[in-house]
Design a protein around this motif. Sequence first.
Motif, PDB file in Angstrom:
ATOM      1  N   LEU A 106       4.590  -1.697   2.638  1.00  0.00           N
ATOM      2  CA  LEU A 106       5.223  -0.577   3.319  1.00  0.00           C
ATOM      3  C   LEU A 106       5.801  -1.044   4.649  1.00  0.00           C
ATOM      4  N   LYS A 107       6.881  -0.412   5.064  1.00  0.00           N
ATOM      5  CA  LYS A 107       7.534  -0.824   6.314  1.00  0.00           C
ATOM      6  C   LYS A 107       6.648  -0.588   7.534  1.00  0.00           C
ATOM      7  N   ASP A 108       5.698   0.354   7.417  1.00  0.00           N
ATOM      8  CA  ASP A 108       4.811   0.599   8.563  1.00  0.00           C
ATOM      9  C   ASP A 108       3.493  -0.169   8.449  1.00  0.00           C
ATOM     10  N   THR A 109       3.451  -1.152   7.530  1.00  0.00           N
ATOM     11  CA  THR A 109       2.262  -1.987   7.380  1.00  0.00           C
ATOM     12  C   THR A 109       2.053  -2.828   8.643  1.00  0.00           C
ATOM     13  N   PRO A 110       0.819  -2.961   9.108  1.00  0.00           N
ATOM     14  CA  PRO A 110       0.557  -3.806  10.284  1.00  0.00           C
ATOM     15  C   PRO A 110       1.066  -5.230  10.064  1.00  0.00           C
ATOM     16  N   PRO A 111       1.583  -5.861  11.137  1.00  0.00           N
ATOM     17  CA  PRO A 111       2.148  -7.221  11.026  1.00  0.00           C
ATOM     18  C   PRO A 111       1.237  -8.226  10.329  1.00  0.00           C
ATOM     19  N   ALA A 112      -0.052  -8.184  10.649  1.00  0.00           N
ATOM     20  CA  ALA A 112      -0.986  -9.150  10.055  1.00  0.00           C
ATOM     21  C   ALA A 112      -1.040  -9.005   8.540  1.00  0.00           C
ATOM     22  N   GLU A 113      -0.911  -7.763   8.047  1.00  0.00           N
ATOM     23  CA  GLU A 113      -0.974  -7.533   6.601  1.00  0.00           C
ATOM     24  C   GLU A 113       0.311  -7.990   5.907  1.00  0.00           C
ATOM     25  N   ILE A 114       1.451  -7.816   6.577  1.00  0.00           N
ATOM     26  CA  ILE A 114       2.708  -8.322   6.007  1.00  0.00           C
ATOM     27  C   ILE A 114       2.659  -9.850   5.928  1.00  0.00           C
ATOM     28  N   LEU A 115       2.160 -10.469   6.982  1.00  0.00           N
ATOM     29  CA  LEU A 115       1.991 -11.929   6.983  1.00  0.00           C
ATOM     30  C   LEU A 115       1.088 -12.367   5.840  1.00  0.00           C
ATOM     31  N   ASP A 116      -0.016 -11.643   5.666  1.00  0.00           N
ATOM     32  CA  ASP A 116      -0.963 -11.971   4.599  1.00  0.00           C
ATOM     33  C   ASP A 116      -0.295 -11.845   3.235  1.00  0.00           C
ATOM     34  N   ALA A 117       0.532 -10.797   3.053  1.00  0.00           N
ATOM     35  CA  ALA A 117       1.225 -10.589   1.779  1.00  0.00           C
ATOM     36  C   ALA A 117       2.175 -11.748   1.479  1.00  0.00           C
ATOM     37  N   VAL A 118       2.934 -12.182   2.487  1.00  0.00           N
ATOM     38  CA  VAL A 118       3.867 -13.295   2.312  1.00  0.00           C
ATOM     39  C   VAL A 118       3.109 -14.565   1.919  1.00  0.00           C
ATOM     40  N   ARG A 119       2.010 -14.819   2.616  1.00  0.00           N
ATOM     41  CA  ARG A 119       1.214 -16.028   2.323  1.00  0.00           C
ATOM     42  C   ARG A 119       0.624 -15.976   0.924  1.00  0.00           C
ATOM     43  N   ARG A 120       0.108 -14.822   0.538  1.00  0.00           N
ATOM     44  CA  ARG A 120      -0.527 -14.704  -0.778  1.00  0.00           C
ATOM     45  C   ARG A 120       0.483 -14.868  -1.910  1.00  0.00           C
ATOM     46  N   VAL A 121       1.642 -14.246  -1.743  1.00  0.00           N
ATOM     47  CA  VAL A 121       2.687 -14.361  -2.764  1.00  0.00           C
ATOM     48  C   VAL A 121       3.169 -15.806  -2.885  1.00  0.00           C
ATOM     49  N   ALA A 122       3.323 -16.471  -1.736  1.00  0.00           N
ATOM     50  CA  ALA A 122       3.753 -17.876  -1.745  1.00  0.00           C
ATOM     51  C   ALA A 122       2.740 -18.749  -2.466  1.00  0.00           C
ATOM     52  N   ALA A 123       1.459 -18.346  -2.413  1.00  0.00           N
ATOM     53  CA  ALA A 123       0.393 -19.105  -3.073  1.00  0.00           C
ATOM     54  C   ALA A 123       0.194 -18.687  -4.527  1.00  0.00           C
ATOM     55  N   GLY A 124       0.985 -17.703  -4.986  1.00  0.00           N
ATOM     56  CA  GLY A 124       0.885 -17.269  -6.369  1.00  0.00           C
ATOM     57  C   GLY A 124      -0.143 -16.196  -6.625  1.00  0.00           C
ATOM     58  N   ASP A 125      -0.635 -15.555  -5.557  1.00  0.00           N
ATOM     59  CA  ASP A 125      -1.634 -14.500  -5.709  1.00  0.00           C
ATOM     60  C   ASP A 125      -0.977 -13.128  -5.678  1.00  0.00           C
ATOM     61  N   PRO A 126      -1.605 -12.133  -6.315  1.00  0.00           N
ATOM     62  CA  PRO A 126      -1.047 -10.775  -6.292  1.00  0.00           C
ATOM     63  C   PRO A 126      -1.214 -10.144  -4.917  1.00  0.00           C
ATOM     64  N   VAL A 127      -0.355  -9.185  -4.582  1.00  0.00           N
ATOM     65  CA  VAL A 127      -0.467  -8.515  -3.289  1.00  0.00           C
ATOM     66  C   VAL A 127      -0.731  -7.021  -3.456  1.00  0.00           C
ATOM     67  N   LEU A 128      -1.156  -6.624  -4.636  1.00  0.00           N
ATOM     68  CA  LEU A 128      -1.477  -5.221  -4.861  1.00  0.00           C
ATOM     69  C   LEU A 128      -2.992  -5.053  -4.896  1.00  0.00           C
ATOM     70  N   SER A 129      -3.523  -4.225  -4.024  1.00  0.00           N
ATOM     71  CA  SER A 129      -4.955  -3.963  -4.028  1.00  0.00           C
ATOM     72  C   SER A 129      -5.286  -3.069  -5.222  1.00  0.00           C
ATOM     73  N   PRO A 130      -6.552  -3.022  -5.655  1.00  0.00           N
ATOM     74  CA  PRO A 130      -6.927  -2.120  -6.754  1.00  0.00           C
ATOM     75  C   PRO A 130      -6.520  -0.675  -6.492  1.00  0.00           C
ATOM     76  N   ALA A 131      -6.667  -0.219  -5.230  1.00  0.00           N
ATOM     77  CA  ALA A 131      -6.319   1.170  -4.905  1.00  0.00           C
ATOM     78  C   ALA A 131      -4.824   1.423  -5.101  1.00  0.00           C
ATOM     79  N   VAL A 132      -3.999   0.478  -4.639  1.00  0.00           N
ATOM     80  CA  VAL A 132      -2.549   0.631  -4.788  1.00  0.00           C
ATOM     81  C   VAL A 132      -2.152   0.505  -6.255  1.00  0.00           C
TER      82      VAL A 132
END
Length: 227
Positions: A106-132
């Motif tokens: 989401l565009k209002d996601t905290p910066p640290a979480e956007i960074l984490d998403a970019v890193r995880r995707v680059a490593a081949g990991d999913p970025v969707l939590s069970p809740a989402v």
Amino acid sequence: MTAIRLLLVDDDPLVRAGLSLMLGGAADIEIVGEAADGSEVEELVDRVHPDVVLMDIRMPSVDGLTATERLRARGDAGPQIVVLTTFHADEQVLRALRAGAAGFVLKDTPPAEILDAVRRVAAGDPVLSPAVTRQLMEHAAGTATDTRRARARERIAALGDREREVAVAVGQGLANAEIATGLFMSVATVKTHVSRILAKLDLNNRVQIALLAYDAGLLEEDGEGGH
């Protein structure tokens, strides 16, 4: 350590500037390009070779969904795509994920979480939590059709029993370690099964496995068996 090459795509120059400032300051992130519209994405990808594209879903000329579909239709490995959106569950987001986006933020996601998403995707990991994931599946239920379910079941039939169990677990939003514990197998074996599922079903990532499992009705059955 090699920096993650990131391409920013958003029609709002202020959003791009904010993302560039926020993400470009990380030691392991390199902003290699920016685009104001989806029509610029393919040429930029060929020129700057990003690892990850952070893609706005709504743009005036060519939207993020179309740009995602075009990149995935090329057939090469290409960059991972993370969709930027203002809505958790939205038909365009679902379509982008079906087309091969690796997740969304989401565009209002905290910066640290956007960074984490970019890193995880680059490593081949999913970025969707069970809740989402659950939220997306509930939204998908409103768009499900008998034809889609029949096609999904036909594709899932190509999987072996163990692969099918792993596909269901992926659809539940579980990480590899959680799947390994639940199915009494090693993490390495889980990874092997996931790789085989992706290859057999010609999918790009775990998100597409989750959506296909949902379309086929496997999450409703929750492992009760039978095709």
